[in-house]
Structure formats: C-alpha cells, structure tokens
Design a protein around this motif. Structure first.
Motif, PDB file in Angstrom:
ATOM      1  N   VAL A   1       0.843  -1.196   0.000  1.00 58.03           N
ATOM      2  CA  VAL A   1       0.000   0.000   0.000  1.00 58.03           C
ATOM      3  C   VAL A   1       0.876   1.243   0.000  1.00 58.03           C
ATOM      4  N   LEU A   2       1.901   1.260   0.829  1.00 54.85           N
ATOM      5  CA  LEU A   2       2.835   2.387   0.854  1.00 54.85           C
ATOM      6  C   LEU A   2       3.475   2.595  -0.516  1.00 54.85           C
ATOM      7  N   GLU A   3       3.925   1.503  -1.128  1.00 50.56           N
ATOM      8  CA  GLU A   3       4.567   1.594  -2.438  1.00 50.56           C
ATOM      9  C   GLU A   3       3.612   2.183  -3.471  1.00 50.56           C
ATOM     10  N   ALA A   4       2.359   1.742  -3.450  1.00 48.64           N
ATOM     11  CA  ALA A   4       1.375   2.246  -4.411  1.00 48.64           C
ATOM     12  C   ALA A   4       1.112   3.736  -4.198  1.00 48.64           C
ATOM     13  N   MET A   5       1.099   4.165  -2.953  1.00 45.31           N
ATOM     14  CA  MET A   5       0.814   5.571  -2.661  1.00 45.31           C
ATOM     15  C   MET A   5       1.984   6.469  -3.063  1.00 45.31           C
ATOM     16  N   TYR A   6       3.203   6.037  -2.807  1.00 45.02           N
ATOM     17  CA  TYR A   6       4.367   6.814  -3.240  1.00 45.02           C
ATOM     18  C   TYR A   6       4.504   6.797  -4.758  1.00 45.02           C
ATOM     19  N   ASP A   7       4.192   5.672  -5.366  1.00 48.84           N
ATOM     20  CA  ASP A   7       4.255   5.580  -6.825  1.00 48.84           C
ATOM     21  C   ASP A   7       3.281   6.573  -7.455  1.00 48.84           C
ATOM     22  N   ARG A   8       2.126   6.732  -6.853  1.00 53.82           N
ATOM     23  CA  ARG A   8       1.098   7.633  -7.400  1.00 53.82           C
ATOM     24  C   ARG A   8       1.554   9.094  -7.377  1.00 53.82           C
ATOM     25  N   ILE A   9       2.056   9.564  -6.250  1.00 56.75           N
ATOM     26  CA  ILE A   9       2.458  10.966  -6.187  1.00 56.75           C
ATOM     27  C   ILE A   9       3.680  11.228  -7.065  1.00 56.75           C
ATOM     28  N   ARG A  10       4.619  10.299  -7.103  1.00 59.95           N
ATOM     29  CA  ARG A  10       5.801  10.487  -7.949  1.00 59.95           C
ATOM     30  C   ARG A  10       5.415  10.471  -9.427  1.00 59.95           C
ATOM     31  N   SER A  11       4.437   9.652  -9.802  1.00 56.03           N
ATOM     32  CA  SER A  11       3.978   9.610 -11.201  1.00 56.03           C
ATOM     33  C   SER A  11       3.353  10.938 -11.593  1.00 56.03           C
ATOM     34  N   PHE A  12       2.538  11.498 -10.709  1.00 55.78           N
ATOM     35  CA  PHE A  12       1.932  12.800 -10.983  1.00 55.78           C
ATOM     36  C   PHE A  12       2.998  13.883 -11.113  1.00 55.78           C
ATOM     37  N   GLU A  13       4.007  13.838 -10.274  1.00 58.78           N
ATOM     38  CA  GLU A  13       5.087  14.837 -10.341  1.00 58.78           C
ATOM     39  C   GLU A  13       5.797  14.780 -11.685  1.00 58.78           C
TER      40      GLU A  13
ATOM     41  N   MET B   1      -0.973   7.874   6.129  1.00 56.64           N
ATOM     42  CA  MET B   1      -0.094   6.710   6.003  1.00 56.64           C
ATOM     43  C   MET B   1       1.353   7.065   6.305  1.00 56.64           C
ATOM     44  N   VAL B   2       1.790   8.240   5.869  1.00 57.45           N
ATOM     45  CA  VAL B   2       3.158   8.664   6.172  1.00 57.45           C
ATOM     46  C   VAL B   2       3.317   8.852   7.685  1.00 57.45           C
ATOM     47  N   MET B   3       2.309   9.407   8.335  1.00 54.37           N
ATOM     48  CA  MET B   3       2.350   9.579   9.784  1.00 54.37           C
ATOM     49  C   MET B   3       2.417   8.224  10.491  1.00 54.37           C
ATOM     50  N   ILE B   4       1.620   7.275  10.024  1.00 53.38           N
ATOM     51  CA  ILE B   4       1.633   5.932  10.607  1.00 53.38           C
ATOM     52  C   ILE B   4       3.003   5.285  10.429  1.00 53.38           C
ATOM     53  N   GLU B   5       3.585   5.439   9.246  1.00 48.37           N
ATOM     54  CA  GLU B   5       4.890   4.840   8.987  1.00 48.37           C
ATOM     55  C   GLU B   5       5.969   5.455   9.868  1.00 48.37           C
ATOM     56  N   ASN B   6       5.853   6.738  10.161  1.00 46.09           N
ATOM     57  CA  ASN B   6       6.823   7.361  11.063  1.00 46.09           C
ATOM     58  C   ASN B   6       6.706   6.814  12.483  1.00 46.09           C
ATOM     59  N   ILE B   7       5.501   6.429  12.886  1.00 46.43           N
ATOM     60  CA  ILE B   7       5.333   5.782  14.189  1.00 46.43           C
ATOM     61  C   ILE B   7       6.145   4.491  14.248  1.00 46.43           C
ATOM     62  N   HIS B   8       6.247   3.820  13.098  1.00 49.89           N
ATOM     63  CA  HIS B   8       6.998   2.567  13.012  1.00 49.89           C
ATOM     64  C   HIS B   8       8.451   2.803  12.579  1.00 49.89           C
ATOM     65  N   HIS B   9       8.922   4.051  12.742  1.00 46.28           N
ATOM     66  CA  HIS B   9      10.317   4.414  12.452  1.00 46.28           C
ATOM     67  C   HIS B   9      10.728   4.112  11.014  1.00 46.28           C
ATOM     68  N   ALA B  10       9.755   4.171  10.101  1.00 48.03           N
ATOM     69  CA  ALA B  10       9.998   4.013   8.659  1.00 48.03           C
ATOM     70  C   ALA B  10      10.665   2.689   8.305  1.00 48.03           C
ATOM     71  N   ARG B  11      10.442   1.657   9.104  1.00 47.50           N
ATOM     72  CA  ARG B  11      11.112   0.375   8.816  1.00 47.50           C
ATOM     73  C   ARG B  11      10.557  -0.308   7.564  1.00 47.50           C
ATOM     74  N   HIS B  12       9.320  -0.025   7.215  1.00 45.65           N
ATOM     75  CA  HIS B  12       8.758  -0.628   5.998  1.00 45.65           C
ATOM     76  C   HIS B  12       9.255   0.099   4.761  1.00 45.65           C
ATOM     77  N   LEU B  13       9.444   1.408   4.874  1.00 49.07           N
ATOM     78  CA  LEU B  13      10.078   2.152   3.787  1.00 49.07           C
ATOM     79  C   LEU B  13      11.497   1.648   3.576  1.00 49.07           C
ATOM     80  N   ALA B  14      12.205   1.394   4.684  1.00 53.39           N
ATOM     81  CA  ALA B  14      13.595   0.939   4.593  1.00 53.39           C
ATOM     82  C   ALA B  14      13.703  -0.429   3.926  1.00 53.39           C
ATOM     83  N   SER B  15      12.666  -1.229   4.047  1.00 55.45           N
ATOM     84  CA  SER B  15      12.719  -2.585   3.488  1.00 55.45           C
ATOM     85  C   SER B  15      12.212  -2.657   2.052  1.00 55.45           C
ATOM     86  N   SER B  16      11.846  -1.505   1.487  1.00 59.31           N
ATOM     87  CA  SER B  16      11.303  -1.487   0.126  1.00 59.31           C
ATOM     88  C   SER B  16      12.286  -0.846  -0.844  1.00 59.31           C
ATOM     89  N   ASP B  17      12.858  -1.656  -1.703  1.00 56.66           N
ATOM     90  CA  ASP B  17      13.752  -1.131  -2.744  1.00 56.66           C
ATOM     91  C   ASP B  17      12.976  -0.271  -3.738  1.00 56.66           C
TER      92      ASP B  17
END
Length: 233
Positions: free
Chosen positions: A87-99, A133-149
C-alpha cells in the motif's frame, strides 16, 4: 442401482456436496482480472490501515470488502506487513507519477518551481490518506520504507526533477546557488504536509479551519511565495 443420488443415504449426499467443486465467484474474479482484484485489495487495505493503523488493521476485514479471500491475500502479499508495504509503495508511486507528468522542463524555472509547490500542496490537501499513512509509517520508524527497494528508487525521481529546474534557474541568475534539491523538496513537503496533518489540532487550539476553501487557497499561495523567496538571490 438408482440413478443420481436417489440411492444415497443422507450422510453420503452430504459428503458428496462437501467435496464436489462449486463455482467460486472470488476465484473467478481473480483469474479473469487479477490486476483489478489486486487494485481492489490495495484500495480496501489502504482504507483499513488509514483508519486503524498497521497493528489495528484486520486482514479479515480487508478480504470481506474485496473479491478475494484472506488466503489469497497472504499468497500474493506474504503477510499483513507485506500488504501494508505494498500500500505504501502504491501511494508513493502515485504521487511520484503525478510529479513526473507535470513536464516542468518545458516551463521557465520560476514558473516550474511554483507549479511544483502548488501541485504538492494540492496533492496533500486532496489526498489526506497519503498524509495519514506517512504519519503511521513514522510511528513505526519508517522500517517498511527501509525494506522497500521500490520506494527508495521512486523517491529519488523527485530530486532529479527539482535539480533540473533549480540548475536552470541558477544558470539564468534567477535562483541563488548552493541550495540542495533535497532541502527544496523538504521545504515544499513540510509546508504542504502540515496543512493536512495538523488541521484538526490547529482548528481546536486556534479555531482556525485550514481546510476551508478560502483559507486553503491563501495557504497555497503562501507556500509558493515562500519557496520562490527562498530560492531567489
């Protein structure tokens, strides 16, 4: 011997009914439109994670709102954390695609940077789930972002976009040299993010509705002005 099941006992008929293959609409949907079902899962999962966070979200609830099963979700995403990361990957992919679709390289530097700042503000305002979602991920110290190439590669694209516009502005004497693209990105993101992340608390403390159309419009222009004044000589 009687034809069909007429000669069967009640127990035999029940056993046959339990073992006989029956059409499963969810399985049919998956095989006929796997990408559509995957999108449906991610959409339902996004809503569940936004509402309940990673720990409070239930895969059973996600499966109940989609055309698939809990078992199939685990098959494709591994586990609940794998689904959350997707879900995180899809959300970041969406904003970067629009940019990338803004085609800023075709615009004069100041106009391009103003357009990016305005777009970023609008995107956050119109997509509060992304902020949550970004706020939630920061609660988890961005460990899921870190694990996503995938996310790491996606987020580098915005720095390339900003660098191209900024370098043109410096060469034209419109922007002062020595500013890192990351600092420009962080400034734009912070100003846009805060307008959504702190909307409820600001409303409660100051009685100021940052989401009201006229106030939001004023904030949007302020963000553009701040970014351009930061960049000018």
């Amino acid at each position: 011997m009687k034809a069909g099941g007429a000669g069967m006992t009640k127990a035999q008929r029940l056993a046959k009914a339990q073992t006989s293959p029956t059409p499963d609409k969810r399985t049919q949907s998956w095989t006929q439109d796997p990408e559509g079902v995957r999108r449906s899962i991610l959409e339902a999962a996004r809503a569940e994670f936004v509402e309940h966070g990673l720990r409070g979200a239930r895969v059973d609830e996600i499966a109940a709102k989609t055309a698939t099963s809990k078992r199939m979700i685990y098959y494709y995403f591994g586990d609940k954390e794998g689904l959350y990361r997707a879900v995180l990957e899809a959300m970041y992919d969406r904003i970067r695609s629009f940019e990338r679709s803004l085609d800023l390289s075709a615009l004069p530097p100041e106009e391009a940077m103003g357009k990016l700042a305005g777009f970023t503000f609008d995107y956050h305002a119109q997509n509060p789930d992304f902020v949550r979602m970004v706020m939630i991920e920061n609660i988890h110290h961005a460990r899921h972002l870190a694990s996503s190439d995938k996310i790491a590669g996606l987020n580098l694209s915005i720095l390339s976009v900003i660098r191209e516009v900024y370098d043109r502005g410096v060469a034209a004497g419109l922007f002062r040299p020595g500013i890192e693209p990351l600092d420009i990105h962080l400034t734009i993101s912070a100003l846009s993010f805060y307008n959504v992340s702190n909307r409820a608390s600001i409303g409660q403390v100051f009685g100021h509705d940052m989401g009201a159309p006229e106030i939001e419009g004023q904030r949007r222009q302020m963000v553009i002005d701040i970014v351009l004044r930061m960049l000018r000589p």
